[in-house]
Write an enzyme that holds these catalytic residues in place. Structure first.
Site, PDB file in Angstrom:
ATOM      1  N   ARG A  26      -5.578   0.612  -8.341  1.00  0.00           N
ATOM      2  CA  ARG A  26      -4.413   0.045  -7.729  1.00  0.00           C
ATOM      3  C   ARG A  26      -4.271  -1.561  -7.570  1.00  0.00           C
ATOM      4  O   ARG A  26      -4.857  -2.137  -6.616  1.00  0.00           O
ATOM      5  CB  ARG A  26      -3.853   0.734  -6.305  1.00  0.00           C
ATOM      6  CG  ARG A  26      -3.961   1.992  -6.406  1.00  0.00           C
ATOM      7  CD  ARG A  26      -3.790   2.856  -5.280  1.00  0.00           C
ATOM      8  NE  ARG A  26      -4.056   4.120  -5.304  1.00  0.00           N
ATOM      9  CZ  ARG A  26      -4.517   5.189  -4.117  1.00  0.00           C
ATOM     10  NH1 ARG A  26      -4.591   4.639  -3.287  1.00  0.00           N
ATOM     11  NH2 ARG A  26      -4.493   6.547  -4.566  1.00  0.00           N
ATOM     12  N   TYR A  38       0.808  -1.214   0.039  1.00  0.00           N
ATOM     13  CA  TYR A  38       0.141  -0.077  -0.004  1.00  0.00           C
ATOM     14  C   TYR A  38       0.836   1.366   0.035  1.00  0.00           C
ATOM     15  O   TYR A  38       0.479   2.059  -0.657  1.00  0.00           O
ATOM     16  CB  TYR A  38      -1.105  -0.034   1.144  1.00  0.00           C
ATOM     17  CG  TYR A  38      -1.784   1.243   1.492  1.00  0.00           C
ATOM     18  CD1 TYR A  38      -3.143   1.092   0.586  1.00  0.00           C
ATOM     19  CD2 TYR A  38      -1.298   2.366   2.216  1.00  0.00           C
ATOM     20  CE1 TYR A  38      -3.904   2.460   0.555  1.00  0.00           C
ATOM     21  CE2 TYR A  38      -2.311   3.509   2.247  1.00  0.00           C
ATOM     22  CZ  TYR A  38      -3.445   3.383   1.345  1.00  0.00           C
ATOM     23  OH  TYR A  38      -4.169   4.439   1.642  1.00  0.00           O
ATOM     24  N   TYR A  86      -9.833  16.641   2.308  1.00  0.00           N
ATOM     25  CA  TYR A  86     -10.480  15.641   1.053  1.00  0.00           C
ATOM     26  C   TYR A  86     -11.730  16.559   1.048  1.00  0.00           C
ATOM     27  O   TYR A  86     -12.624  16.459   2.056  1.00  0.00           O
ATOM     28  CB  TYR A  86     -10.572  13.986   1.462  1.00  0.00           C
ATOM     29  CG  TYR A  86      -9.422  13.332   0.868  1.00  0.00           C
ATOM     30  CD1 TYR A  86      -9.487  12.674  -0.248  1.00  0.00           C
ATOM     31  CD2 TYR A  86      -8.294  13.459   1.607  1.00  0.00           C
ATOM     32  CE1 TYR A  86      -8.506  11.952  -0.710  1.00  0.00           C
ATOM     33  CE2 TYR A  86      -7.221  12.508   1.113  1.00  0.00           C
ATOM     34  CZ  TYR A  86      -7.348  11.765  -0.059  1.00  0.00           C
ATOM     35  OH  TYR A  86      -6.087  11.324  -0.418  1.00  0.00           O
ATOM     36  N   HIS A  94       0.319  13.047  -7.197  1.00  0.00           N
ATOM     37  CA  HIS A  94      -0.361  11.816  -5.869  1.00  0.00           C
ATOM     38  C   HIS A  94       0.602  10.816  -5.773  1.00  0.00           C
ATOM     39  O   HIS A  94       0.469   9.599  -5.591  1.00  0.00           O
ATOM     40  CB  HIS A  94      -1.604  11.499  -6.176  1.00  0.00           C
ATOM     41  CG  HIS A  94      -2.354  11.313  -4.834  1.00  0.00           C
ATOM     42  ND1 HIS A  94      -3.203  12.342  -4.389  1.00  0.00           N
ATOM     43  CD2 HIS A  94      -2.566  10.105  -4.094  1.00  0.00           C
ATOM     44  CE1 HIS A  94      -3.650  11.752  -3.356  1.00  0.00           C
ATOM     45  NE2 HIS A  94      -3.275  10.642  -3.280  1.00  0.00           N
ATOM     46  N   ARG A 139       0.093   7.510  -8.027  1.00  0.00           N
ATOM     47  CA  ARG A 139      -1.050   6.711  -7.565  1.00  0.00           C
ATOM     48  C   ARG A 139      -2.419   6.767  -7.934  1.00  0.00           C
ATOM     49  O   ARG A 139      -3.435   6.280  -7.634  1.00  0.00           O
ATOM     50  CB  ARG A 139      -1.087   6.666  -5.839  1.00  0.00           C
ATOM     51  CG  ARG A 139       0.008   6.180  -4.996  1.00  0.00           C
ATOM     52  CD  ARG A 139       0.083   6.570  -3.728  1.00  0.00           C
ATOM     53  NE  ARG A 139      -0.823   5.972  -3.088  1.00  0.00           N
ATOM     54  CZ  ARG A 139      -0.964   4.957  -2.535  1.00  0.00           C
ATOM     55  NH1 ARG A 139       0.180   3.959  -2.628  1.00  0.00           N
ATOM     56  NH2 ARG A 139      -2.081   4.247  -1.933  1.00  0.00           N
ATOM     57  N   SER A 167      -3.344  14.294   6.712  1.00  0.00           N
ATOM     58  CA  SER A 167      -4.399  14.106   5.588  1.00  0.00           C
ATOM     59  C   SER A 167      -5.556  13.993   6.574  1.00  0.00           C
ATOM     60  O   SER A 167      -5.809  13.545   7.549  1.00  0.00           O
ATOM     61  CB  SER A 167      -3.965  12.880   4.830  1.00  0.00           C
ATOM     62  OG  SER A 167      -5.048  12.445   4.153  1.00  0.00           O
TER      63      SER A 167
END
Length: 385
Positions: free
Chosen positions: A172, A32, A137, A283, A286, A114
């Protein structure tokens, strides 16, 4: 406490930290952290194309010892790099947001939290004495957006970062195989991987299962993994546009930064809307495998907008020389995500301090080698084809 004390000579590079991290955390957590999207094309281009930039030394020039200090939004930081926002940090190494936030305060560097990290706005604000930045976000509902922004302001954050490069979740393959897509699931294979990493397992028991702590006040109680996936999909739209940015600009009294800029068109819009800065980023490779590496648009954007707003960059930096290359190419500040997470996973509570000390040493050596006194002078040493 001296910098030499904070530095572990067994791990003098980010690659050394990465290898150590891979041995200490379960495979699903490492993948990840380490992986990109689709075929990892842009993940690889990010670092490769940064390293195509060359610097020209000026050995016979009279010069003073160089300084890494860099002014950004009225604050003088001890070096021109900070900790980029990373989601699910506590999955990769337990308590890592707090480890890195504490180190950032000690080293006088910015730490960006984040929305989907595993520490809360309030806790990181307390650790960093209000000096952290917060990345939002964008929620689907304005009421939730307004409450999260209010919490950031109350906790002392001066810089709000809004994210524009996640209109949809990246594809992903590793995360899909490992059950870390939305909704997440824990397989027997994942459990077996955990049993092979006892230190990670013990630290997770100590600090608790990773949770989206900033979002917990808005979550129904006792969500299972499938319900969590639905909650995340329903709660966040991910899409920014002119109207949404303008509403946040009107609301937020501190510095406002747009992260994920990868084109002149988006940079122009950020400038038009009165943002204080942008972070050129893909990013970390990603989201869009068919896109450019971050260094390519940085060069174009910095050439046009450097004197009109603050131009920063992340994605692909892994060393002091990489920081110098990006600064020479037009960035006024840089951020790294994976590099610091490798450090935390490799060395635990000491990982943040070690990685920051190491990067400072590497960058200092570059400036001394090319005889550059100030970070802001680095563009003068750029090799022009």
């Amino acid at each position: 406490m001296t910098n030499d004390f904070l530095f572990d000579a067994r791990y003098p590079s980010v690659d050394d930290l990465r290898k150590r991290a891979q041995k200490r955390i379960p495979k699903f957590a490492f993948e990840y952290l380490d992986g990109g999207c689709n075929e990892d094309v842009n993940l690889k281009k990010n670092t490769t194309e940064i390293r195509e930039i060359e610097l020209i030394p000026n050995y016979l020039k009279k010069h003073q010892p160089p300084s890494l200090q860099t002014e950004l939004f009225g604050h003088i930081y001890d070096a021109p790099f900070g900790v980029a926002p990373v989601g699910l940090q506590g999955l990769m190494w337990p308590n890592s947001p707090e480890i890195l936030a504490k180190a950032a305060l000690q080293h006088n560097l910015p730490f960006i939290l984040s929305t989907v990290s595993t520490s809360s706005i309030e806790r990181i604000g307390e650790i960093t004495e209000g000096k952290a930045w917060f990345q939002l976000y964008h929620p689907a509902k304005n009421e939730l957006r307004d409450d999260i922004i209010k919490r950031a302001a109350t906790s002392g954050y001066d810089v709000l970062v809004i994210l524009c490069d996640v209109p949809t979740f990246g594809y992903r393959p590793r995360d899909i195989r490992n059950g870390l897509a939305m909704p997440p699931k824990m397989s027997m294979q994942n459990i077996m991987q955990i049993l092979k990493k006892p230190r990670w397992a013990m630290e997770t028991l100590k600090y608790g299962q990773p949770r989206f702590k900033t979002l917990e006040p808005y979550m129904p109680k006792n969500l299972d993994l499938k319900q969590l996936g639905k909650f995340m999909n329903d709660t966040f739209s991910g899409k920014l546009d002119e109207d949404r940015i303008a509403a946040i600009r009107d609301m937020w009294k501190g510095k406002l930064v747009l992260k994920g800029v990868a084109s002149l068109a988006d940079a122009e819009m950020a400038h038009k809307l009165g943002l204080d800065g942008i972070i050129v980023s893909n990013h970390g490779g990603r989201q869009l495998d068919a896109g450019e590496s971050s260094i390519k648009p940085l060069i174009r954007i910095a050439e046009k907008y450097r004197d009109q707003m603050t131009i920063m960059m992340d994605s692909g930096l892994r060393s002091g020389p990489d920081i110098a290359r990006c600064m020479a190419a037009g960035a006024q500040f840089t951020f790294m995500g994976r590099s610091f997470m490798y450090g935390a996973a490799a060395l635990g509570a000491k990982g943040g301090n070690h990685t920051m000390t190491m990067l400072k040493k590497q960058l200092q050596q570059v400036l001394e080698q090319i005889c550059c006194e100030k970070i802001t002078d680095l563009p003068k040493y750029l090799k022009i084809e």
